[in-house]
Design a protein around this motif. Structure first.
Motif, PDB file in Angstrom:
ATOM      1  N   VAL A 197      58.158   8.056  47.692  1.00  0.00           N
ATOM      2  CA  VAL A 197      58.476   9.473  47.503  1.00  0.00           C
ATOM      3  C   VAL A 197      57.389  10.352  48.115  1.00  0.00           C
ATOM      4  CG1 VAL A 197      58.888  11.272  45.784  1.00  0.00           C
ATOM      5  CG2 VAL A 197      59.789   8.966  45.422  1.00  0.00           C
ATOM      6  N   VAL A 198      56.124   9.993  47.849  1.00  0.00           N
ATOM      7  CA  VAL A 198      55.004  10.809  48.311  1.00  0.00           C
ATOM      8  C   VAL A 198      54.944  10.852  49.827  1.00  0.00           C
ATOM      9  CG1 VAL A 198      52.488  10.975  48.400  1.00  0.00           C
ATOM     10  CG2 VAL A 198      53.634  10.500  46.236  1.00  0.00           C
ATOM     11  N   PHE A 199      55.018   9.700  50.470  1.00  0.00           N
ATOM     12  CA  PHE A 199      54.861   9.673  51.922  1.00  0.00           C
ATOM     13  C   PHE A 199      56.073  10.256  52.642  1.00  0.00           C
ATOM     14  CE2 PHE A 199      51.874   6.039  50.894  1.00  0.00           C
ATOM     15  CZ  PHE A 199      50.755   6.841  51.033  1.00  0.00           C
ATOM     16  N   VAL A 204      57.998  15.295  55.598  1.00  0.00           N
ATOM     17  CA  VAL A 204      58.848  16.489  55.611  1.00  0.00           C
ATOM     18  C   VAL A 204      58.002  17.751  55.623  1.00  0.00           C
ATOM     19  CG1 VAL A 204      60.552  17.796  54.285  1.00  0.00           C
ATOM     20  CG2 VAL A 204      60.779  15.316  54.508  1.00  0.00           C
ATOM     21  N   ARG A 205      56.946  17.779  54.807  1.00  0.00           N
ATOM     22  CA  ARG A 205      56.108  18.971  54.738  1.00  0.00           C
ATOM     23  C   ARG A 205      55.290  19.164  56.012  1.00  0.00           C
ATOM     24  NH1 ARG A 205      54.363  20.653  48.721  1.00  0.00           N
ATOM     25  NH2 ARG A 205      56.150  19.823  47.591  1.00  0.00           N
ATOM     26  N   MET A 246      50.184  17.530  49.110  1.00  0.00           N
ATOM     27  CA  MET A 246      50.898  16.260  49.096  1.00  0.00           C
ATOM     28  C   MET A 246      50.050  15.148  49.712  1.00  0.00           C
ATOM     29  SD  MET A 246      53.529  14.858  47.935  1.00  0.00           S
ATOM     30  CE  MET A 246      54.190  16.431  47.357  1.00  0.00           C
ATOM     31  N   GLN A 247      49.268  15.444  50.745  1.00  0.00           N
ATOM     32  CA  GLN A 247      48.392  14.431  51.323  1.00  0.00           C
ATOM     33  C   GLN A 247      47.290  14.026  50.342  1.00  0.00           C
ATOM     34  OE1 GLN A 247      47.191  15.037  55.490  1.00  0.00           O
ATOM     35  NE2 GLN A 247      48.698  16.668  55.618  1.00  0.00           N
ATOM     36  N   ILE A 248      46.771  14.988  49.581  1.00  0.00           N
ATOM     37  CA  ILE A 248      45.768  14.665  48.559  1.00  0.00           C
ATOM     38  C   ILE A 248      46.368  13.746  47.501  1.00  0.00           C
ATOM     39  CG2 ILE A 248      44.428  15.652  46.659  1.00  0.00           C
ATOM     40  CD1 ILE A 248      43.902  18.078  48.447  1.00  0.00           C
ATOM     41  N   GLU A 249      47.608  14.023  47.117  1.00  0.00           N
ATOM     42  CA  GLU A 249      48.259  13.147  46.139  1.00  0.00           C
ATOM     43  C   GLU A 249      48.401  11.732  46.688  1.00  0.00           C
ATOM     44  OE1 GLU A 249      52.394  12.864  43.512  1.00  0.00           O
ATOM     45  OE2 GLU A 249      51.854  14.735  44.548  1.00  0.00           O
ATOM     46  N   VAL A 251      46.337  10.272  48.851  1.00  0.00           N
ATOM     47  CA  VAL A 251      45.000   9.651  48.799  1.00  0.00           C
ATOM     48  C   VAL A 251      44.665   9.203  47.382  1.00  0.00           C
ATOM     49  CG1 VAL A 251      42.544  10.096  49.101  1.00  0.00           C
ATOM     50  CG2 VAL A 251      44.159  10.915  50.809  1.00  0.00           C
ATOM     51  N   GLN A 252      44.980  10.027  46.398  1.00  0.00           N
ATOM     52  CA  GLN A 252      44.711   9.660  45.005  1.00  0.00           C
ATOM     53  C   GLN A 252      45.515   8.425  44.602  1.00  0.00           C
ATOM     54  OE1 GLN A 252      45.743  13.356  43.092  1.00  0.00           O
ATOM     55  NE2 GLN A 252      43.646  14.158  43.218  1.00  0.00           N
ATOM     56  N   LEU A 253      46.734   8.342  45.077  1.00  0.00           N
ATOM     57  CA  LEU A 253      47.572   7.182  44.777  1.00  0.00           C
ATOM     58  C   LEU A 253      46.960   5.910  45.366  1.00  0.00           C
ATOM     59  CD1 LEU A 253      50.375   6.536  43.498  1.00  0.00           C
ATOM     60  CD2 LEU A 253      51.326   6.750  45.791  1.00  0.00           C
ATOM     61  N   THR A 254      46.442   6.003  46.586  1.00  0.00           N
ATOM     62  CA  THR A 254      45.822   4.844  47.219  1.00  0.00           C
ATOM     63  C   THR A 254      44.525   4.453  46.510  1.00  0.00           C
ATOM     64  OG1 THR A 254      46.759   5.541  49.352  1.00  0.00           O
ATOM     65  CG2 THR A 254      44.966   3.939  49.415  1.00  0.00           C
ATOM     66  N   ASN A 255      43.742   5.436  46.081  1.00  0.00           N
ATOM     67  CA  ASN A 255      42.489   5.132  45.373  1.00  0.00           C
ATOM     68  C   ASN A 255      42.747   4.390  44.059  1.00  0.00           C
ATOM     69  OD1 ASN A 255      40.923   6.273  47.353  1.00  0.00           O
ATOM     70  ND2 ASN A 255      40.763   8.260  46.352  1.00  0.00           N
ATOM     71  N   ARG A 256      43.806   4.771  43.353  1.00  0.00           N
ATOM     72  CA  ARG A 256      44.142   4.045  42.125  1.00  0.00           C
ATOM     73  C   ARG A 256      44.504   2.598  42.432  1.00  0.00           C
ATOM     74  NH1 ARG A 256      46.541   9.077  40.713  1.00  0.00           N
ATOM     75  NH2 ARG A 256      48.602   8.401  41.446  1.00  0.00           N
ATOM     76  N   LEU A 257      45.184   2.368  43.547  1.00  0.00           N
ATOM     77  CA  LEU A 257      45.511   1.007  43.954  1.00  0.00           C
ATOM     78  C   LEU A 257      44.242   0.204  44.230  1.00  0.00           C
ATOM     79  CD1 LEU A 257      47.613  -1.114  44.876  1.00  0.00           C
ATOM     80  CD2 LEU A 257      47.509  -0.077  47.144  1.00  0.00           C
ATOM     81  N   PHE A 258      43.265   0.805  44.892  1.00  0.00           N
ATOM     82  CA  PHE A 258      42.003   0.116  45.184  1.00  0.00           C
ATOM     83  C   PHE A 258      41.338  -0.391  43.898  1.00  0.00           C
ATOM     84  CE2 PHE A 258      41.126   2.621  49.360  1.00  0.00           C
ATOM     85  CZ  PHE A 258      42.162   1.927  49.962  1.00  0.00           C
TER      86      PHE A 258
END
Length: 600
Positions: A197-199, A204-205, A246-249, A251-258
């Motif tokens: 959803v995020v990407f 789109v944005r 949306m790009q910050i969101e 990055v935050q999603l990827t950091n949680r995965l790390f």
């Protein structure tokens, strides 16, 4: 961002459709695909030689096996490492060639499909959707195919081979390594659930932001004339901020995965060492076996990290593929042919009655427009970008069916549409002209070229006839925008339509040729029913009727003299443009404006 600005006109293919498309690309090259699989399997198998040899070295040291035995295992470890490296390089090279060939086919399919799409399917200036797909999405898929695919494929094979080797070494040690699985599974599921959803929203944005910037930069003169600079800047700012958020969101999603992946590595390695200690204490395994198990699991750190962290790129590439396959699929759904009537009626009247048309993605367009263009006269449509003038012209031209209301052109005439975009087609000048009239004689082509003031083209065409050949691809002469547009108007004269629609045809024409092109347009308008889209009011002032648009509605109409005499937006814009012209007497015509894209 409103919901309408986040939506997209063109479809996005489903995951199943994307997998089918990728599978079809790979099935075109079954032999090369099989070779790539074998090479990656061999490289992964050679990769476990070093951990196994290091374990044997530990056992040889603890049992005093002697230098020859240790040296033998050291040599074997080195040979395995070299073999794995060489085979992996070979596999990566083979995969890169395979992926690039497949991507080349995909790009060709996408661009060919984009060129065949009906205007009404893609002509929505709000989203710049098609542009973002054939540029940004193609680049994202190409980058993933060239850089990410080799890494992820090698990671997948390494994980499978290492896990099998760990299980073969000792099942209990393999089960201990599974303690890390919950961390990986939970992290991956959470990431996949949200990242798609995020990407998708990021893409789109980004497209919406690019469109707003493009309009603000290229439409600066029109925005200035109608005092809408602040509105345009606010629109750019709003969309840029939405894209950044949306790009910050993401990055935050990827950091949680790390964080979850690092936690899984800690849990798994600790479990293997603890289990190995217990098994070795019980005499079930040797220290070397525990060492090999730990090294095999440690060897998984890189591949698992690459596989999970690569989900970011996988998601981006998957979204890009879905959008590209959507373009290809749309062609098969909407491709259609339109038969043109070559006969020109004696006269034609345009009647637009209570017409409303709204773009699907934005809800903007025109509303309740009623207009009559008498036979043989010109009606100029003026207004700021997004006011609705180009939308009305496209509805009249048949590019968009009206949402409500009706458009009637007498005698069954089909409008001939000329836009601001200039196109030089391959071939000779005669080839370019005969696109509109395949059976045109040399005398007819010379006549229309002379009518539009393109004497240069007559000389060039004479030389081409003397050569008795078409120029090769590397010998094609490049003409400037003014000359290309002169040929476009000459083509229209050859087609001899009763109705012409001129959507800012001098927008991309430089000052050097603008007078000649405007004279050619005057020739084309003569005796024909014409609709002229004009940002420069000097062009509109020669029309028999002028209609001023704002917010999708006709707000003023009349002759130039009537509108200048009345207080309103036309008078204010006329005074602004004429004052700017008088301030720069050496520049008789102001620089062009971009084609209107129906945006607020």
């Amino acid at each position: 961002m409103t919901d309408s600005s986040r939506s997209t006109l063109l479809p996005i293919a489903s995951s199943a459709r994307v997998r089918a498309a990728v599978g079809a690309l790979m099935r075109r090259r079954p032999g090369r695909t099989a070779v790539v699989g074998v090479l990656f399997l061999a490289a992964s198998a050679l990769g476990i030689v070093m951990p196994a040899c290091l374990g044997r070295i530990v056992d040889a040291v603890t049992t005093d096996a002697g230098f020859p035995a240790i040296a033998g295992w050291v040599a074997a470890a080195g040979a395995g490492a070299i073999g794995a490296t060489v085979t992996m390089l070979w596999a990566n090279r083979a995969l890169t060639g395979l992926v690039q060939d497949a991507l080349a086919n995909l790009r060709e399919d996408v661009f060919a499909s984009a060129m065949r799409l009906p205007v009404s399917s893609v002509d929505d200036g709000e989203s710049a959707d098609l542009l973002s797909r054939v540029t940004g999405d193609v680049d994202a898929v190409a980058e993933a195919g060239g850089n990410v695919a080799p890494t992820l494929l090698s990671a997948g094979f390494a994980i499978a081979v290492s896990a099998a080797a760990l299980a073969a070494l000792d099942p209990w040690l393999a089960l201990a390594g599974l303690a890390s699985a919950p961390c990986y599974i939970l992290a991956t599921r959470a990431f996949l659930r949200r990242s798609r959803v995020v990407f998708r929203e990021v893409r789109v944005r980004e497209a919406a932001r690019s469109q707003a910037v493009l309009e603000a930069v290229e439409g600066i003169e029109t925005l200035t004339a109608f005092n809408e600079q602040e509105h345009a800047l606010d629109r750019v700012r709003e969309r840029a901020e939405g894209s950044i958020r949306m790009q910050i969101e993401g990055v935050q999603l990827t950091n949680r995965l790390f964080r979850w992946v690092n936690g899984g590595e800690l849990v798994g390695l600790s479990a293997i060492l603890a289990t190995g200690f217990l098994l070795q204490s019980a005499g079930a395994v040797t220290v070397g076996m525990v060492t090999t198990a730990a090294l095999l699991f440690h060897r998984l750190f890189g591949p698992i990290g690459q596989l999970i962290f690569g989900l970011d790129d996988i998601q981006r590439a998957t979204i890009g593929l879905a959008r590209l396959v959507g373009v290809i699929d749309l062609v098969s759904q909407e491709a259609h042919a339109q038969e043109l009537d070559a006969a020109r009626p004696v006269s034609a009247e345009i009647e637009v009655h209570d017409v409303t048309f709204l773009y699907p993605t934005t809800g903007r367009g025109i509303a309740e427009v009623t207009l009559t263009v008498d036979p043989g006269t010109t009606t100029a449509l003026v207004g700021s970008s997004g006011s609705g003038k180009s939308t009305l012209a496209r509805v009249v031209a048949g590019h968009h069916p009206p949402t409500s209301g009706s458009v009637h052109i007498s005698s069954g005439a089909i409008p001939y549409y000329i836009s601001q975009e200039v196109h030089q087609f391959r071939g000779t000048i005669a080839d370019n002209l005969r696109l509109a009239a395949p059976d045109a004689s040399d005398d007819e082509m010379v006549a229309v070229l002379h009518a539009v003031g393109a004497d240069w083209a007559i000389d060039a065409m004479t030389q081409e006839n003397d050569d008795e050949r078409h120029p090769s691809d590397d010998a094609i002469t490049s003409w400037d925008e003014g000359r290309i547009q002169q040929l476009a108007i000459a083509r229209a004269l050859l087609a001899d339509p009763a109705v012409v629609i001129l959507d800012e045809p001098t927008a991309d024409v430089g000052l050097h040729h603008r007078d000649a092109v405007e004279d050619a347009i005057t020739t084309l308008r003569s005796g024909r029913t014409a609709i002229l889209i004009a940002h420069q009011l000097q062009q509109a002032s020669t029309a028999e009727q002028i209609v001023v648009f704002a917010d999708g509605r006709a707000t003023q109409r009349g002759t130039h003299e009537q509108l200048v005499a009345a207080d309103g937006p036309y008078r204010r814009s006329w005074l602004t443009q004429t004052q700017d012209t008088s301030a720069h007497p050496t520049q008789t015509r102001t620089p062009h404006e971009p084609e209107e894209t129906e945006n607020p």
